[in-house]
Write an enzyme that holds these catalytic residues in place. Structure first.
Site, PDB file in Angstrom:
ATOM      1  N   PHE A  98     -35.536  20.077 -79.987  1.00 10.79           N
ATOM      2  CA  PHE A  98     -34.716  21.158 -79.682  1.00 10.79           C
ATOM      3  C   PHE A  98     -33.738  20.849 -78.391  1.00 10.79           C
ATOM      4  O   PHE A  98     -34.241  20.451 -77.232  1.00 10.79           O
ATOM      5  CB  PHE A  98     -35.670  22.281 -79.302  1.00 10.79           C
ATOM      6  CG  PHE A  98     -34.861  23.588 -78.985  1.00 10.79           C
ATOM      7  CD1 PHE A  98     -34.444  24.395 -80.066  1.00 10.79           C
ATOM      8  CD2 PHE A  98     -34.545  24.168 -77.739  1.00 10.79           C
ATOM      9  CE1 PHE A  98     -33.903  25.566 -79.716  1.00 10.79           C
ATOM     10  CE2 PHE A  98     -33.877  25.232 -77.513  1.00 10.79           C
ATOM     11  CZ  PHE A  98     -33.785  25.969 -78.501  1.00 10.79           C
ATOM     12  N   ASP A 151     -33.077  14.224 -72.742  1.00 10.64           N
ATOM     13  CA  ASP A 151     -33.064  15.689 -72.366  1.00 10.64           C
ATOM     14  C   ASP A 151     -34.694  16.023 -71.508  1.00 10.64           C
ATOM     15  O   ASP A 151     -35.451  16.059 -72.183  1.00 10.64           O
ATOM     16  CB  ASP A 151     -32.783  16.363 -73.745  1.00 10.64           C
ATOM     17  CG  ASP A 151     -32.900  17.950 -73.620  1.00 10.64           C
ATOM     18  OD1 ASP A 151     -33.330  18.412 -72.383  1.00 10.64           O
ATOM     19  OD2 ASP A 151     -32.640  18.619 -74.410  1.00 10.64           O
ATOM     20  N   LYS A 172     -33.630  24.571 -66.765  1.00 14.96           N
ATOM     21  CA  LYS A 172     -34.799  25.287 -66.704  1.00 14.96           C
ATOM     22  C   LYS A 172     -35.444  25.508 -65.164  1.00 14.96           C
ATOM     23  O   LYS A 172     -35.212  26.156 -64.306  1.00 14.96           O
ATOM     24  CB  LYS A 172     -35.977  24.644 -67.561  1.00 14.96           C
ATOM     25  CG  LYS A 172     -35.668  25.395 -69.009  1.00 14.96           C
ATOM     26  CD  LYS A 172     -37.097  24.931 -69.880  1.00 14.96           C
ATOM     27  CE  LYS A 172     -36.821  25.268 -71.270  1.00 14.96           C
ATOM     28  NZ  LYS A 172     -36.745  26.899 -71.733  1.00 14.96           N
TER      29      LYS A 172
HETATM   30  C1  LIG Z   1     -35.442  20.175 -74.321  1.00 15.70           C
HETATM   31  C2  LIG Z   1     -34.760  21.619 -74.188  1.00 15.70           C
HETATM   32  N1  LIG Z   1     -33.333  21.186 -74.128  1.00 15.70           N
HETATM   33  C3  LIG Z   1     -32.341  22.353 -74.199  1.00 15.70           C
HETATM   34  C4  LIG Z   1     -33.065  23.416 -74.126  1.00 15.70           C
HETATM   35  C5  LIG Z   1     -31.780  24.718 -73.897  1.00 15.70           C
HETATM   36  O1  LIG Z   1     -32.034  25.134 -72.810  1.00 15.70           O
HETATM   37  P1  LIG Z   1     -31.446  26.866 -72.770  1.00 15.70           P
HETATM   38  O2  LIG Z   1     -32.167  27.758 -73.185  1.00 15.70           O
HETATM   39  O3  LIG Z   1     -31.263  26.975 -71.196  1.00 15.70           O
HETATM   40  O4  LIG Z   1     -29.706  26.807 -73.164  1.00 15.70           O
HETATM   41  C6  LIG Z   1     -34.139  23.869 -74.372  1.00 15.70           C
HETATM   42  C7  LIG Z   1     -34.846  25.305 -74.220  1.00 15.70           C
HETATM   43  O5  LIG Z   1     -36.058  25.567 -74.466  1.00 15.70           O
HETATM   44  C8  LIG Z   1     -35.263  22.731 -74.054  1.00 15.70           C
HETATM   45  O6  LIG Z   1     -36.412  22.936 -74.134  1.00 15.70           O
END
Ligand SMILES: Cc1ncc(COP(=O)(O)O)c(C=O)c1O
Length: 390
Positions: A135, A220, A249
């Site tokens: 994700f 990520d 986050k």
């Molecule tokens: C690993 C990861 N990358 C990207 C995102 C996307 O982040 P945002 O919701 O701040 O766009 C999330 C959100 O849960 C995530 O867990």
């Protein structure tokens, strides 16, 4: 009209119905509009690193706002530079780009890989290799890097040039990475996909394939970064070092921020390649710096490791728990009889907020300030809920 009714009327329907209206937070506690108190093991989905209402980022944000609020990226401002220096030194990387969310930071990472690819290998070197279960966010590029097909189908066509391989399948990774690869994008621990730790051997192979094919290894760490997994970054639990890291986050403990950190690349962004109006705004950068200071000062990384280990061992010993996955304070509790949504509801009714990260697993990602006593309350609630299910 209740707040919930007003929300149903006034807001778009892109989120499922919400079970609570939250009106106040303090540390690991939340209160709803009926005055009921809850132990918060979700932390705004791994965001509120220091707990709700921590004075340090709030004071830093207020003080910096009073001095200088926003001038965009047309000018230098010191807080963003100080934050970049701090993050570079913590991560071993060398340059930072700031934005406002995880999806945006992943867009930047994808573009950085493509900029590097086209510089070094021409237009054909543009592919991103991602993992099944990944994700990365909801914007079109990040969504294409994400695995879950149902989230994607209504919004096609999405950008071309993305491949997915099963996590921890080294043979599939070898088959997918080649001269056409611009970058390999991996969450060292998949969060939304169900809290799955990626094997170190798989990460080592990804590093080696990226070196072999001059592709960027992108981690990520939107969910895993800033101490949550018992190290500043989850990759630091392994021997593997990426070319770039994506953050968001928990970085400013509740204030919106995203970041991309990378090695100094001769083939990186040029002026005009990428940008965003709010990225690195002084008050948010100050809040992030204050968050990092408190994580360090109060040894919250050590706390995440200790409380996480205690939760993990204790929960794994409860009848009805199949396995506990994850690291530090990013955990998934896999239930023997599934129905994670039902268990989450029962836990909420006992005053503990968790979220079902899959049909069969509950995710715990509490503030890093959670105490052993609060962890005990959570364990007791799990014991009671699972015992009641027989
Ligand atoms: C690993 C990861 N990358 C990207 C995102 C996307 O982040 P945002 O919701 O701040 O766009 C999330 C959100 O849960 C995530 O867990």
């Amino acid at each position: 009209m209740s707040i919930a009714d007003r929300g149903t009327e006034a807001m778009m329907t892109n989120y499922p119905p919400r079970p609570l209206t939250i009106v106040r937070g303090d540390g690991c506690w939340l209160w709803d509009d009926a005055g009921t108190r809850y132990l918060d093991l979700v932390a705004g989905i791994a965001v509120v690193t220091l707990g709700h209402g921590h004075p340090a980022p709030i004071a830093a944000l207020a003080a910096q706002s009073a001095v200088l609020d926003h001038v965009s990226n047309l000018y230098w401002t010191e807080p963003a530079i100080a934050l970049a220096e701090r993050l570079n030194s913590l991560s071993g990387l060398e340059q930072a780009f700031f934005c406002n969310s995880g999806a945006e930071a992943n867009e930047a990472a994808i573009k950085l890989a493509r900029r590097h690819g086209t510089e070094t290998g021409g237009a054909a070197k543009h592919e991103l290799v991602c993992l099944e279960g990944a994700f990365h966010g909801r914007t079109l590029g990040a969504l294409q890097a994400t695995w879950a097909k149902p989230k994607k189908i209504p919004f096609e066509p999405l950008p071309a040039g993305f491949r997915h391989v099963p996590r921890n399948d080294i043979a599939a990774l070898r088959a997918a990475v080649g001269p056409q690869t611009a970058g390999v994008l991996i969450e060292p621990i998949q969060g939304e996909g169900g809290v799955h730790v990626i094997d170190e051997a798989f990460l080592i192979e990804a590093r080696s394939l990226c070196d072999q094919h001059d592709a960027l290894l992108l981690f990520d760490e939107v969910q895993t970064g800033i101490g949550r997994c018992g190290a500043w970054f989850a990759f630091q639990r392994t021997t593997v070092r990426p070319d770039a890291v994506v953050l968001a986050k928990g970085l400013a403990s509740g204030m919106p921020i995203g970041a991309l950190l990378s090695k100094r690349l001769a083939t990186g962004f040029r002026p005009g390649d990428h940008g965003t109006t709010f990225g690195g705004s002084p008050p948010i950068a100050a809040a992030a710096l204050a968050t990092i200071e408190v994580v360090e000062r109060d040894d919250l990384i050590g706390n995440a490791a200790r409380v996480g280990e205690h939760l993990s061992v204790a929960l794994a010993g409860i009848d009805g728990v199949a396995v506990v996955r994850g690291a530090g304070l990013l955990l998934a509790v896999e239930l023997v009889d599934g129905d994670a949504a039902g268990a989450a509801t029962a836990l909420r009714e006992r005053g503990v907020i968790v979220n079902a990260v899959s049909d069969t697993a509950i995710r715990l990602c509490p503030p890093l300030v959670i105490t052993m006593e609060q962890a005990e309350l959570a364990i007791e609630a799990f014991r009671a809920v699972l015992a009641a299910r027989g």
